[in-house]
Design an enzyme around this catalytic site. Structure first.
Site, short mmCIF file in Angstrom:
data_model
loop_
_atom_site.label_atom_id
_atom_site.label_comp_id
_atom_site.label_asym_id
_atom_site.label_seq_id
_atom_site.Cartn_x
_atom_site.Cartn_y
_atom_site.Cartn_z
N ASP A 35 0.85 -1.20 0.00
CA ASP A 35 0.00 0.00 0.00
C ASP A 35 0.89 1.25 0.00
OD1 ASP A 35 -3.27 0.19 1.17
OD2 ASP A 35 -2.11 2.03 0.87
N ASP A 59 3.33 1.71 -4.61
CA ASP A 59 2.42 2.60 -5.33
C ASP A 59 2.15 1.94 -6.67
OD1 ASP A 59 1.16 4.51 -6.82
OD2 ASP A 59 2.56 6.12 -6.35
N ASN A 86 -6.31 -4.97 -5.58
CA ASN A 86 -7.43 -4.31 -4.91
C ASN A 86 -7.31 -2.78 -4.89
OD1 ASN A 86 -9.65 -4.12 -2.66
ND2 ASN A 86 -7.83 -3.13 -1.81
N TYR A 150 -14.08 5.95 -13.77
CA TYR A 150 -14.03 4.75 -12.92
C TYR A 150 -14.65 3.54 -13.63
CZ TYR A 150 -14.77 2.05 -8.56
OH TYR A 150 -14.78 1.10 -7.57
N LYS A 154 -12.78 0.03 -14.58
CA LYS A 154 -13.22 -1.28 -14.07
C LYS A 154 -13.65 -2.21 -15.21
CE LYS A 154 -12.47 -0.44 -9.67
NZ LYS A 154 -11.46 -1.16 -8.91
N1 LIG Z 1 -16.31 0.41 -1.34
C1 LIG Z 1 -17.08 0.09 -2.36
O1 LIG Z 1 -18.31 0.26 -2.30
C2 LIG Z 1 -16.50 -0.50 -3.61
C3 LIG Z 1 -17.38 -0.93 -4.59
C4 LIG Z 1 -16.86 -1.49 -5.74
C5 LIG Z 1 -15.50 -1.65 -5.91
N2 LIG Z 1 -14.66 -1.21 -4.95
C6 LIG Z 1 -13.23 -1.39 -5.19
O2 LIG Z 1 -12.63 -2.09 -4.12
C7 LIG Z 1 -11.28 -1.66 -3.95
C8 LIG Z 1 -11.06 -1.21 -2.51
O3 LIG Z 1 -11.98 -0.19 -2.22
P1 LIG Z 1 -12.19 0.38 -0.73
O4 LIG Z 1 -13.59 0.83 -0.67
O5 LIG Z 1 -11.69 -0.57 0.28
O6 LIG Z 1 -11.24 1.68 -0.83
P2 LIG Z 1 -10.48 2.49 0.35
O7 LIG Z 1 -10.33 3.89 -0.19
O8 LIG Z 1 -11.21 2.31 1.63
O9 LIG Z 1 -9.05 1.78 0.43
C9 LIG Z 1 -8.21 1.79 -0.70
C10 LIG Z 1 -6.78 1.43 -0.30
O10 LIG Z 1 -5.97 1.51 -1.50
C11 LIG Z 1 -4.79 2.24 -1.19
N3 LIG Z 1 -4.28 2.89 -2.42
C12 LIG Z 1 -4.79 3.96 -3.06
N4 LIG Z 1 -4.02 4.30 -4.10
C13 LIG Z 1 -2.98 3.40 -4.12
C14 LIG Z 1 -1.85 3.24 -4.95
N5 LIG Z 1 -1.59 4.08 -5.97
N6 LIG Z 1 -1.01 2.21 -4.70
C15 LIG Z 1 -1.23 1.38 -3.65
N7 LIG Z 1 -2.29 1.50 -2.81
C16 LIG Z 1 -3.16 2.50 -3.05
C17 LIG Z 1 -5.21 3.24 -0.12
O11 LIG Z 1 -4.08 3.72 0.62
C18 LIG Z 1 -6.17 2.39 0.72
O12 LIG Z 1 -5.49 1.67 1.72
C19 LIG Z 1 -11.06 -0.56 -4.99
O13 LIG Z 1 -10.47 -1.12 -6.15
C20 LIG Z 1 -12.46 -0.09 -5.30
O14 LIG Z 1 -12.57 0.47 -6.59
C21 LIG Z 1 -15.12 -0.65 -3.79
#
Ligand SMILES: NC(=O)c1ccc[n+]([C@@H]2O[C@H](COP(=O)([O-])OP(=O)(O)OC[C@H]3O[C@@H](n4cnc5c(N)ncnc54)[C@H](O)[C@@H]3O)[C@@H](O)[C@H]2O)c1
Length: 247
Positions: A35, A59, A86, A150, A154
């Site tokens: 992360d 990153d 993720n 987005y 995806k």
């Molecule tokens: N929460 C939802 O409703 C939802 C729905 C559909 C898909 N998603 C997908 O699930 C995944 C996780 O979402 P979440 O809700 O847990 O997000 P979040 O924002 O709560 O957590 C995301 C994590 O990714 C890390 N991150 C961001 N940019 C980064 C980079 N360049 N390199 C490495 N790490 C990085 C952040 O530091 C954080 O720890 C994402 O791909 C998101 O698109 C989430």
């Protein structure tokens, strides 16, 4: 001592990624939390305990950072069996108000980042003759207003997953995507309250999912026994991908 069952989870410092890391650690994998958020990553390891996990800075928008991650894992930790892409971000706006930079950044992190990590994973896993790659897409790949950037990122992940599944199928490596719906994480908690309410109303279940709902599906796909499932997209979304319920 090196471990022969390493799982790398990107963006695992919090939210869905952390839950996936916890589930994989509980399934017996030594889990690498990769992360950009160093403090969050170290807190995550403290919760999972250092005997089950480690934090490595990564990153996913930076090719060099990804190469370093895989080099460090091979040199210090062991054999990568599972990679979960993720890490993801949103920069929502209707297209006529969206800056080009918001399109570029979302594509760079979500789509290009996933592709770069997949390439490293494919090299390692093809050589080993075994692997499980799981890409976190989103139900939004089917289309969400305010998310042209987005949704495109995806949908790109879904296409990539299908293509890569065919490239790696004969090498013992499966590649699948999980498409979450509305999940209760910092990402959705940061949305304006009225947006959260509208999203909840559009849910057939009228509820949000929890990160653990996604983590259980990922752990299922990560299992060695599930060698015959590849190139698929699994919606974990309370039925939202089926249609919007008016009831
Ligand atoms: N929460 C939802 O409703 C939802 C729905 C559909 C898909 N998603 C997908 O699930 C995944 C996780 O979402 P979440 O809700 O847990 O997000 P979040 O924002 O709560 O957590 C995301 C994590 O990714 C890390 N991150 C961001 N940019 C980064 C980079 N360049 N390199 C490495 N790490 C990085 C952040 O530091 C954080 O720890 C994402 O791909 C998101 O698109 C989430």
């Amino acid at each position: 001592m090196k471990n022969d069952a390493i799982a790398i989870v990107t963006g695992a410092a919090k939210g869905i990624g952390f839950s996936i890391a916890r589930e994989l650690a509980a399934s017996g994998f030594f889990t690498i939390i990769a992360d950009v958020d160093e403090n969050g990553g170290r807190e995550a390891v403290a919760q999972l305990r250092p005997e089950h996990s480690a934090y490595l800075p990564c990153d996913v928008s930076d090719e060099v950072s990804i190469a370093q991650l895989f080099t460090t894992v091979a040199a210090q930790y062991g054999t990568v069996k599972v990679v979960v892409n993720n890490a993801g971000i949103i920069r929502d706006r209707v297209i006529w108000k969206m800056e080009t930079a918001d399109f570029d950044r979302v594509i760079q992190v979500n789509l290009r980042g996933t592709w770069l990590v997949c390439r490293e994973a494919a090299r390692v896993m093809k050589t080993a003759g075994y692997g499980r790659i799981i890409n976190i897409a989103s139900r939004a790949w089917l289309g969400n207003p305010g998310q042209t950037n987005y949704s495109a990122s995806k949908a790109g992940i879904v296409g990539m997953t299908r293509a890569l599944a065919l490239e790696l199928a004969r090498h013992g490596v499966t590649v699948n995507a999980v498409a979450p719906g509305l999940i209760d994480t910092p990402l959705t908690q940061n949305l304006p309250h009225e947006v959260q309410q509208k999203l909840l109303n559009a849910q057939p279940t009228k509820t949000m999912g929890q990160p653990e709902d996604i983590a259980r599906m990922v752990a299922f796909l990560a299992a060695e026994a599930n060698h015959f499932i590849t190139g698929q997209v699994f919606h974990v979304d309370g039925g939202k991908s089926v249609g919007t319920s008016v009831f």
